[in-house]
Design an enzyme around this catalytic site. Structure first.
Site, PDB file in Angstrom:
ATOM      1  N   GLY A 239       0.952  -1.089   0.111  1.00 25.67           N
ATOM      2  CA  GLY A 239       0.363   0.375   0.446  1.00 25.67           C
ATOM      3  C   GLY A 239       0.414   1.291  -0.052  1.00 25.67           C
ATOM      4  O   GLY A 239      -0.388   2.740   0.110  1.00 25.67           O
ATOM      5  N   PRO A 287       4.982  -5.044  -0.794  1.00 25.96           N
ATOM      6  CA  PRO A 287       4.647  -3.706  -1.702  1.00 25.96           C
ATOM      7  C   PRO A 287       4.397  -4.548  -3.530  1.00 25.96           C
ATOM      8  O   PRO A 287       4.976  -5.618  -3.792  1.00 25.96           O
ATOM      9  CB  PRO A 287       6.146  -2.965  -1.854  1.00 25.96           C
ATOM     10  CG  PRO A 287       7.203  -4.580  -1.044  1.00 25.96           C
ATOM     11  CD  PRO A 287       6.976  -5.826  -0.891  1.00 25.96           C
ATOM     12  N   TYR A 329     -10.297   5.032 -11.179  1.00 23.88           N
ATOM     13  CA  TYR A 329     -10.293   6.125  -9.575  1.00 23.88           C
ATOM     14  C   TYR A 329      -9.860   7.351 -10.145  1.00 23.88           C
ATOM     15  O   TYR A 329      -9.251   8.211  -8.679  1.00 23.88           O
ATOM     16  CB  TYR A 329      -8.996   5.122  -8.738  1.00 23.88           C
ATOM     17  CG  TYR A 329      -8.706   4.028  -8.968  1.00 23.88           C
ATOM     18  CD1 TYR A 329      -9.409   2.900  -8.881  1.00 23.88           C
ATOM     19  CD2 TYR A 329      -7.805   3.277 -10.245  1.00 23.88           C
ATOM     20  CE1 TYR A 329      -9.682   1.790  -7.829  1.00 23.88           C
ATOM     21  CE2 TYR A 329      -7.608   2.001 -10.124  1.00 23.88           C
ATOM     22  CZ  TYR A 329      -8.439   1.703  -9.464  1.00 23.88           C
ATOM     23  OH  TYR A 329      -8.029  -0.004  -9.224  1.00 23.88           O
ATOM     24  N   CYS A 355     -15.355   3.661 -27.055  1.00 28.14           N
ATOM     25  CA  CYS A 355     -16.768   4.223 -27.020  1.00 28.14           C
ATOM     26  C   CYS A 355     -17.108   3.998 -25.400  1.00 28.14           C
ATOM     27  O   CYS A 355     -18.314   4.171 -24.775  1.00 28.14           O
ATOM     28  CB  CYS A 355     -17.640   3.425 -27.756  1.00 28.14           C
ATOM     29  SG  CYS A 355     -17.235   3.003 -29.275  1.00 28.14           S
ATOM     30  N   GLU A 356     -16.511   5.826 -24.810  1.00 29.01           N
ATOM     31  CA  GLU A 356     -16.783   5.807 -23.131  1.00 29.01           C
ATOM     32  C   GLU A 356     -16.998   7.441 -22.877  1.00 29.01           C
ATOM     33  O   GLU A 356     -15.480   7.223 -23.164  1.00 29.01           O
ATOM     34  CB  GLU A 356     -16.938   4.751 -22.642  1.00 29.01           C
ATOM     35  CG  GLU A 356     -16.242   3.031 -22.834  1.00 29.01           C
ATOM     36  CD  GLU A 356     -17.418   2.565 -21.077  1.00 29.01           C
ATOM     37  OE1 GLU A 356     -18.429   3.257 -20.768  1.00 29.01           O
ATOM     38  OE2 GLU A 356     -18.351   1.667 -21.848  1.00 29.01           O
ATOM     39  N   TYR A 384      -0.793  -1.402 -11.802  1.00 30.31           N
ATOM     40  CA  TYR A 384      -1.591  -1.722 -11.632  1.00 30.31           C
ATOM     41  C   TYR A 384      -2.035  -1.355 -13.841  1.00 30.31           C
ATOM     42  O   TYR A 384      -3.247  -0.462 -14.117  1.00 30.31           O
ATOM     43  CB  TYR A 384      -2.579  -1.244 -10.918  1.00 30.31           C
ATOM     44  CG  TYR A 384      -1.918  -1.717  -9.554  1.00 30.31           C
ATOM     45  CD1 TYR A 384      -2.784  -2.943  -9.461  1.00 30.31           C
ATOM     46  CD2 TYR A 384      -1.932  -1.466  -8.724  1.00 30.31           C
ATOM     47  CE1 TYR A 384      -2.943  -3.808  -8.467  1.00 30.31           C
ATOM     48  CE2 TYR A 384      -0.963  -1.471  -8.333  1.00 30.31           C
ATOM     49  CZ  TYR A 384      -1.537  -2.949  -7.384  1.00 30.31           C
ATOM     50  OH  TYR A 384      -1.331  -3.174  -6.291  1.00 30.31           O
TER      51      TYR A 384
HETATM   52  N1  LLP Z   1      -1.143  -6.921  -0.529  1.00 30.28           N
HETATM   53  C1  LLP Z   1      -2.241  -7.357  -0.361  1.00 30.28           C
HETATM   54  C2  LLP Z   1      -3.007  -8.562   0.012  1.00 30.28           C
HETATM   55  C3  LLP Z   1      -2.867  -6.566  -1.977  1.00 30.28           C
HETATM   56  O1  LLP Z   1      -4.057  -6.786  -1.963  1.00 30.28           O
HETATM   57  C4  LLP Z   1      -2.336  -5.772  -2.465  1.00 30.28           C
HETATM   58  C5  LLP Z   1      -3.260  -4.395  -3.490  1.00 30.28           C
HETATM   59  C6  LLP Z   1      -0.894  -5.492  -1.925  1.00 30.28           C
HETATM   60  C7  LLP Z   1      -0.782  -6.526  -1.186  1.00 30.28           C
HETATM   61  C8  LLP Z   1      -0.013  -4.586  -2.691  1.00 30.28           C
HETATM   62  O2  LLP Z   1      -0.324  -3.236  -2.681  1.00 30.28           O
HETATM   63  P1  LLP Z   1       0.849  -1.924  -3.206  1.00 30.28           P
HETATM   64  O3  LLP Z   1       1.439  -2.060  -3.056  1.00 30.28           O
HETATM   65  O4  LLP Z   1       0.390  -2.307  -4.957  1.00 30.28           O
HETATM   66  O5  LLP Z   1      -0.479  -1.047  -3.212  1.00 30.28           O
HETATM   67  N2  LLP Z   1      -5.872  -0.956  -9.145  1.00 30.28           N
HETATM   68  C9  LLP Z   1      -5.497  -0.277  -7.843  1.00 30.28           C
HETATM   69  C10 LLP Z   1      -5.154  -1.352  -6.532  1.00 30.28           C
HETATM   70  C11 LLP Z   1      -4.986  -2.214  -6.238  1.00 30.28           C
HETATM   71  C12 LLP Z   1      -4.579  -2.863  -4.908  1.00 30.28           C
HETATM   72  C13 LLP Z   1      -5.260  -3.734  -4.960  1.00 30.28           C
HETATM   73  N3  LLP Z   1      -4.376  -4.481  -3.429  1.00 30.28           N
HETATM   74  C14 LLP Z   1      -4.647   0.557  -8.312  1.00 30.28           C
HETATM   75  O6  LLP Z   1      -4.364   0.761 -10.148  1.00 30.28           O
HETATM   76  O7  LLP Z   1      -4.838   2.075  -7.577  1.00 30.28           O
END
Ligand code: LLP
Length: 422
Positions: A239, A287, A329, A355-356, A384
């Site tokens: 996150g 991460p 988002y 087409c959106e 992502y």
């Molecule tokens: N661990 C778990 C259990 C998760 O669900 C996620 C992301 C991560 C780790 C990795 O999180 P990160 O470090 O990448 O923030 N599609 C969205 C983000 C969805 C995140 C889903 N889970 C976007 O484009 O912002």
């Protein structure tokens, strides 16, 4: 660290001129920097300063097997969220005992596969899932190592769709129930409790939320210990937010104010580590974005321009099917021309061909004036991006290339029309 920079008004990734890539590989095109990924991994590892830990890369952020291989070579583990991700992680060379399996809806066949491959652990989201894992493990004559995912009810201050740690979210088990559930789990024959886990959301920029989560986990570890429930590990999840605004600056680029709170992931680690360390547990983090996000860009070509009712539209050949984050988002990605030939700045909507009306990359954005054929780089598209792409409008997914200095490797071919018939 981003590896994208201007030299003589030309945008480079490492030592590679981006304008040349489109000529060779076509448009749109995902481009990644090898160096940026390696630097992001080593900055995170250094922040632990020798404290026992596991860093498991969240494969969902970018699952290109060549990038996975590169990350595995940096000695990271992997956190997977499906059978497909586990298959890719194993193929990329992550050792099974470095892999955790997270996710709120693991199917029986996915659990069987993970047990057969002897992965390190499951991050479990419900009591029923624990029962199912126990039943499958005992049928296979295996022991499933588990961490219980807790819902800490913390507002991470991020977009509602990527906030996961509040009590109304589907993720985890209320931390108030940790003792009760794990005490019950101690009697499951084929389950070994390793510890607890949380993941409060994604693109979090607030140190406060992370510190609050660390304190909450520390409290739960204390409660578990005083109830004689063993806890060896705390998995803090992922996150860690990255900077999307004002990543590149140049006298010919309109200035973008960077996110006020954005800090490098290593700083986040340094902030929460002293709290987590007090638990006496090994620490894990997962991460995703902070490893690959700023290492990638989506190159796309201007098809048309038009002016309508006083508004400028720049129509590009990349669409929401290639990069959905702005549509989904309202995410901000800095968009810059790969050749800064124009000194005039204008305000425009940068839109795709789908087409959106929601198919936009930027709205009312100041950017250097561009013409048909100009190439734009949508920055920080490494996380992502491709993984969330689709064939909407029967559009073909773009190619992906990896840059290493001036060496370029095609790491995924552009889809061809035949794919649409399969
Ligand atoms: N661990 C778990 C259990 C998760 O669900 C996620 C992301 C991560 C780790 C990795 O999180 P990160 O470090 O990448 O923030 N599609 C969205 C983000 C969805 C995140 C889903 N889970 C976007 O484009 O912002």
């Amino acid at each position: 660290m981003t590896s994208f920079r201007y030299q003589n008004h030309e945008l480079y990734c490492e030592d590679t001129r981006l304008a040349d890539l489109i000529a060779t590989f076509g448009s749109p095109l995902y481009v990644y920097s090898r160096k940026a990924i390696i630097e992001n991994c080593s900055a995170i590892e250094a922040a632990f300063e020798g404290h026992p830990h596991r860093t498991t890369y969240a494969v969902k952020a970018n699952a290109n097997v060549h990038l996975l291989r590169l990350i595995a070579e940096q000695d990271l583990g992997a956190d997977v969220g499906s059978k497909g991700e586990l298959f890719l992680a194993l193929n990329a060379g992550f050792s099974p005992d470095s892999i955790s399996f997270s996710g709120v809806g693991k199917r029986d066949d996915e659990i069987e596969y993970a047990l057969a491959e002897d992965i390190y652990a499951f991050n479990v989201e419900s009591k029923q899932e624990l029962e199912v894992i126990n039943t499958i493990a005992s049928r296979l004559g295996k022991t499933a190592r588990i961490l219980l995912r807790l819902n800490l009810d913390i507002d991470a201050g991020t977009h509602a769709y990527i906030s996961t740690g509040q009590k109304h979210n589907k993720f985890g088990i209320s931390s108030r129930k940790a003792v009760e559930v794990l005490r019950w789990a101690q009697n499951l024959q084929s389950v070994e409790i390793r510890g607890i886990h949380s993941h409060i959301g994604s693109q979090i920029l607030s140190q406060r939320a992370f510190v609050e989560a660390a304190h909450a986990l520390e409290r739960v570890v204390g409660e578990l210990r005083s109830n004689n429930i063993p806890v060896h590990e705390v998995d803090f999840g992922g996150g860690f937010g990255i900077r999307y605004h004002g990543v590149l600056t140049h006298p010919r680029l309109p200035a973008e104010t960077p996110e006020s709170e954005s800090v490098p992931v290593a700083e986040f680690v340094r902030t929460v580590l002293p709290v987590l360390r007090k638990t006496g547990c090994a620490v894990a983090i997962q991460p995703g974005r902070s490893i690959v996000g700023d290492a990638g860009a989506l190159l796309t070509t201007v098809l048309y321009r038009k002016e309508q009712e006083g508004k400028n539209f720049v129509i590009i050949d990349g669409g929401m099917n290639d990069l959905i984050r702005p549509s989904l988002y309202q995410a901000h990605h800095q968009i810059v021309p790969v050749q800064l030939s124009n000194t005039i700045v204008e305000q425009a909507d940068v839109v795709g061909p789908c087409c959106e009306s929601g198919d936009f990359f930027a709205q009312d954005r100041l950017l250097p004036s561009v013409s048909r054929g100009d190439v734009l780089a949508v920055l920080c598209a490494g996380a992502y991006g491709y993984v969330l792409s689709s064939n909407y409008n029967s559009r073909l997914r773009p190619a992906e290339v990896l840059v290493d200095g001036s060496r370029i490797t095609l790491i995924r071919r552009r889809e061809t029309l035949e794919y649409l018939l399969s």
